[in-house]
Write an enzyme that holds these catalytic residues in place. Structure first.
Site, short mmCIF file in Angstrom:
data_model
loop_
_atom_site.label_atom_id
_atom_site.label_comp_id
_atom_site.label_asym_id
_atom_site.label_seq_id
_atom_site.Cartn_x
_atom_site.Cartn_y
_atom_site.Cartn_z
N GLU A 113 -41.79 14.73 20.42
CA GLU A 113 -41.02 15.58 19.53
C GLU A 113 -40.14 16.49 20.39
OE1 GLU A 113 -40.60 15.03 16.63
OE2 GLU A 113 -42.35 13.78 16.18
N SER A 388 -47.76 -19.91 -7.68
CA SER A 388 -46.71 -20.58 -8.45
C SER A 388 -45.78 -19.64 -9.25
CB SER A 388 -47.28 -21.58 -9.54
OG SER A 388 -47.54 -22.64 -9.09
#
Length: 901
Positions: A113, A388
């Site tokens: 950071e 499907s």
């Protein structure tokens, strides 16, 4: 030097060139000087302007409130009606001081950071310059230059919007924070504020939640690296949900630690070899449960990802799309044992969205989640292959969109292979031959789906699917029937299907409408709707999916009176089944996605773990359909309908025609199907059909009632409809025929003549269609028998004059072939033809035997006795129900006895 020149002229030329060079050099220096002065002036003006702008922006900066630094604010969540649902934050915290932070964790955080944290005073000029260059190249907001100090300020006092005003205020407050607090105190603030997904914030609580460690000093290097890397995107790097992404991020942090000299390359490489799962403890429920945690989970993800804020301490007001009544009912369905079996590890997820807007109304994250909060969310996480349910998205939707196929388009369902020669099967292994697209989708046939995908082409199929939020990098032929490599989530499928129900407009499903920051500023988080297909594609897919629910694989979900469309889907283990001792055709997942004009629901049923028992039987495969039926019956009032757009034409088509032909005038209703066409592509050729012959009546019987002197006629008819009529033709032995039409299955004939014979024929009729007759005969007892054919009694002739009636024809033919011999000495103007015109079937159609049987008036208007052929006149026959045809004297030659339709 001068001796080097050959002449005085050369010396002069050389001197001249030297002067010119010096003049040019002098002019160049003056230009550089002017440019330098201009740049300095511009910098000075820019600096003055920058200072002025900075002063303008920071004048409204909030005060540096110490209470906010120490005590984070909880956020409030509201439902779709603005009612408070939950409060997030303030309790999932274990506060630690700087002295509790191990060096390995501090180094990991600084490397990730803010590597120059101990060198700057709140703003890192070097890092900021790099961010400015990146923003110039890639656009504002491309890269942040925030220090740890600035991040503390942003998380505590400011909104997350990347604006110049916010960045200026952030820098100003960071400078103040550095003056007021030490570096260790600021780092301590940061480590207690950062968010770690699953409702956890603060590094101490995160270490306990993920690794089971309450003492931070026990953290290992790979654990510290994972905790340092997660805050960049907590949900994306959640090691429980996304272990691969978490490992990649952890390894990036380790590399940064090497780069900044915190660890050696050897230490980093050793730490990178540690598997993510080996680091984690068993996932557990955080304290203080939150209501509707499956929905709140999505809320937290959206706010965190879109706004980059901490919902647990930023004091937000979060307005959502939650329908509390629907959410409660979804959770009730999932936790009920009404439809679910007791099979081990059986799980389910439900996503319910508003069809028109994409707003998420309810999320069912799983069954029996009482012992875990913010655990794996089966509604929003990828859970399995779609089976499907992918066919409208990858196959038939693109075929209508790009190829303008109609719902009557014919495909041949036959033995078939993929392009590489691998066989493809239908469920059940049977083939239907030529079928329409509607039939193929209604019964989820795999081979027509693959042929459709091939006709569309994989690039167009991928493009269409990705507009519906599927996110495919590539698509392959097995994808056509659901064999995709990436799993899908119920929420993802609900969003895709909602576009079909919303006239082709897609809106990514969303749970949050807006957030309001403590300073009153608002951020709108609603996604923008997009048209992703033509309206004809959306409507035609919807109409076919209605057939799935009404008469196809989704019949168990049918709700009478509800406009419900949907598609079912199951998956198979294939070759992977052997790993768990299962067969190739065993089913791990069952789906249904159904939608009305108001709601779209995607429901998945499967297993939390794969094992030798993790296969769905036929009963478990029906669970999604039953859940959909219950859910829609409870929530949807049936209002609204799917409006057919002008771009779609609905036409009657003769079944089996290829290409489709319009049904003709005589095409039987049973052979007509109504199909949809994109306007401009509809057929014009009409099928050439003849009227179909109806089945004949059965069981025709006639009986004589002597007491009532009548004949009762009855029959049966299995094909009777509201349009069925029966035509009854009654002929006596002289060939006189009466016709009765009825809807009943019987008639009576009264006033019959003793000793007479009657032939009765019954036809079935529907419009222009007619059956062959059923025929029976009956002889009435008593009376004198008629004489043999020959010379009849002398009649009065046309004017009652004497004359030989001649030999009359034989009237005994049951089918109306009553002699055709004319009288040798005609007593009438035209002579008696007998009943000589043969009927089509029963001796009585149109005017049997001439216009009036025996001449135009045959014996005159006074019904004079002619050559009737019988020695004794018989009484008239009068059918009395349901209609009375014209009466006639069966023995009088002058009687008009032509039948009347």
């Amino acid at each position: 030097m001068s001796g080097e020149y050959r002449s005085r002229v050369e010396r002069k030329q050389a001197a001249k060139q030297t002067k010119q060079k010096k003049a040019k050099k002098k002019r160049g220096r003056s230009w550089l000087k002017a440019i330098a002065i201009a740049i300095v002036l511009m910098i000075a003006l820019g600096a003055i302007g920058g200072v002025a702008a900075f002063a303008y922006f920071v004048k409204d900066a909030p005060p540096l409130d110490e209470a906010k630094i120490k005590d984070p604010l909880s956020s409030t969540v509201y439902d779709m009606s603005g009612k408070k649902v939950a409060e997030l934050g303030g309790y999932k915290r274990t506060y630690i001081s700087y002295k509790d932070v191990p060096k390995v964790l501090e180094n990991a955080v600084l490397a990730t950071e803010d590597a120059r944290f101990y060198e700057h005073h709140g703003i890192d000029i070097v890092r900021l310059a790099g961010a400015v260059i990146a923003n110039i190249r890639e656009g504002f907001g491309a890269e942040g230059g925030s220090t740890i100090t600035q991040q503390v300020v942003k998380m505590t006092f400011l909104s997350s919007k990347k604006t110049l005003e916010r960045k200026a205020q952030e820098a100003w407050l960071a400078l103040q924070l550095e003056q007021k607090y030490s570096k260790h105190e600021i780092l301590e603030m940061y480590l207690n504020k950062i968010y770690y997904s699953d409702g956890i914030y603060g590094v101490a609580r995160a270490a306990e939640y993920y690794f089971g460690k309450t003492n931070l000093k026990e953290l290992t290097l790979p654990e510290a690296a994972l905790l340092a890397g997660m805050p960049q995107s907590p949900n994306r790097y959640n090691p429980y949900d996304h272990p691969e992404a978490a490992k990649k991020r952890r390894d990036t942090v380790l590399s940064l630690m090497v780069k900044h000299g915190f660890i050696s390359a050897e230490e980093a490489e050793k730490a990178k070899q540690v598997p993510i799962k080996s680091m984690l403890t068993e996932r557990k429920k955080p304290q203080n449960s939150v209501p509707y945690d499956a929905f709140i989970d999505e809320v937290i993800k959206e706010v965190t990802d879109k706004a980059n804020v901490n919902v647990f301490e930023d004091g937000l007001k979060i307005y959502t799309t939650l329908d509390q009544e629907a959410q409660s009912y979804v959770e009730k369905l999932l936790n009920s044992d009404q439809h679910f079996t007791a099979k081990k590890d059986l799980q389910s997820g439900i996503a319910l969205v508003d069809t028109k807007t994409g707003a998420i109304r309810a999320l069912g994250g799983g069954r029996h989640r009482d012992n875990i909060e913010f655990g794996f969310n089966y509604a929003i996480q990828p859970v399995g292959q779609p089976g499907s349910t992918i066919k409208p998205i990858l196959d038939y939707g693109p075929a209508i969109e790009y190829l303008k196929w109609s719902t009557a388009h014919i495909l041949v369902d036959e033995p078939y292979t993929y392009s590489d020669g691998t066989p493809i099967r239908n469920a059940g292994g049977r083939y239907a031959g030529p079928v329409t697209v509607r039939n193929a989708l209604t019964w989820s046939r795999n081979i027509p789906a693959l042929k459709t995908f091939q006709a569309v082409g994989k690039e167009r199929a991928r493009e269409f699917a990705n507009r519906l939020g599927m996110g495919f990098d590539e698509v392959y032929e097995p994808y056509a029937i659901g064999g995709i490599s990436r799993y899908v989530s119920p929420l993802q499928m609900a969003g895709a299907y909602a576009a079909f129900g919303n006239n082709g407009v897609y809106t990514k499903p969303y749970a949050v409408t807006k957030i309001v920051f403590p300073d009153g500023t608002e951020m709108d988080l609603k996604p923008k709707p997009k048209r992703v297909m033509h309206d004809y594609t959306a409507y035609m897919i919807t109409d076919m999916l209605k057939s799935v629910i009404r008469s196809g694989t989704g019949r168990s979900a049918y709700v009478p009176g509800l406009e419900l469309a949907g598609k079912t889907g199951t998956t198979n283990y294939g070759k992977d089944g052997a790993k768990f001792g299962l067969k190739r055709d065993d089913v791990p997942d069952s789906w249904i996605i159904g939608y009305t004009p108001n709601y779209t629901a995607a429901i998945w049923v499967g297993f939390s773990k794969k094992s030798e028992t993790a296969t769905l039987g036929s009963r478990e495969q029906r669970i999604p359909k039953l859940l959909l039926k219950d859910l829609m019956s409870h929530l949807d009032d049936g209002s609204g309908e799917f409006q057919r757009p002008d771009s779609v034409v609905k036409l009657p088509i003769k079944k089996g025609t290829n290409p489709p032909k319009l049904a003709g005038k005589y095409t039987p209703e049973s052979n007509i199907t109504y199909e949809l066409f994109v306007r401009g592509t509809e057929p014009t050729e009409v099928a050439k059909d003849e009227p179909e012959e109806l089945p004949a009546v059965k069981g025709l019987a006639a009986s004589y009632d002597q007491a009532a002197n009548m004949i009762s006629v009855s029959w049966s008819y299995d094909e009777k409809t509201d349009d069925t009529l029966f035509e009854v033709r009654i002929k006596d032995e002289q060939g006189h025929t009466e016709t009765v039409t009825t809807k009943d299955l019987g008639v009576t004939v009264t006033n019959v003549a003793p000793g007479a014979s009657y032939t009765i024929a019954v036809y079935a009729k529907e419009g222009e269609r007619m059956s062959k007759p059923a025929i029976t005969s009956i002889r009435i007892p008593g009376g004198e028998q008629p004489t043999a054919p020959g010379n009849g009694a002398n009649g009065d002739g046309n004017n009652r004059g004497a004359g030989n009636g001649g030999t009359n024809g034989d009237n005994s033919d049951d089918h109306g072939g009553n002699g055709n011999n004319q009288n040798n000495n005609n007593g009438g103007n035209s002579g008696n033809n007998g009943n000589g015109n043969e009927d089509r079937d029963d001796g009585g159609e149109e005017d049997n035997g001439g216009k009036d049987n025996g001449g135009e008036d045959n014996g005159g208007k006074d019904n004079g006795q002619g050559d009737g052929g019988a020695t004794t006149p018989t009484k008239p026959t009068t059918p009395t129900t349901p209609t009375n045809p014209q009466s006639g004297n069966s023995g009088n030659a002058g009687m008009r006895n032509g039948s009347r339709q």
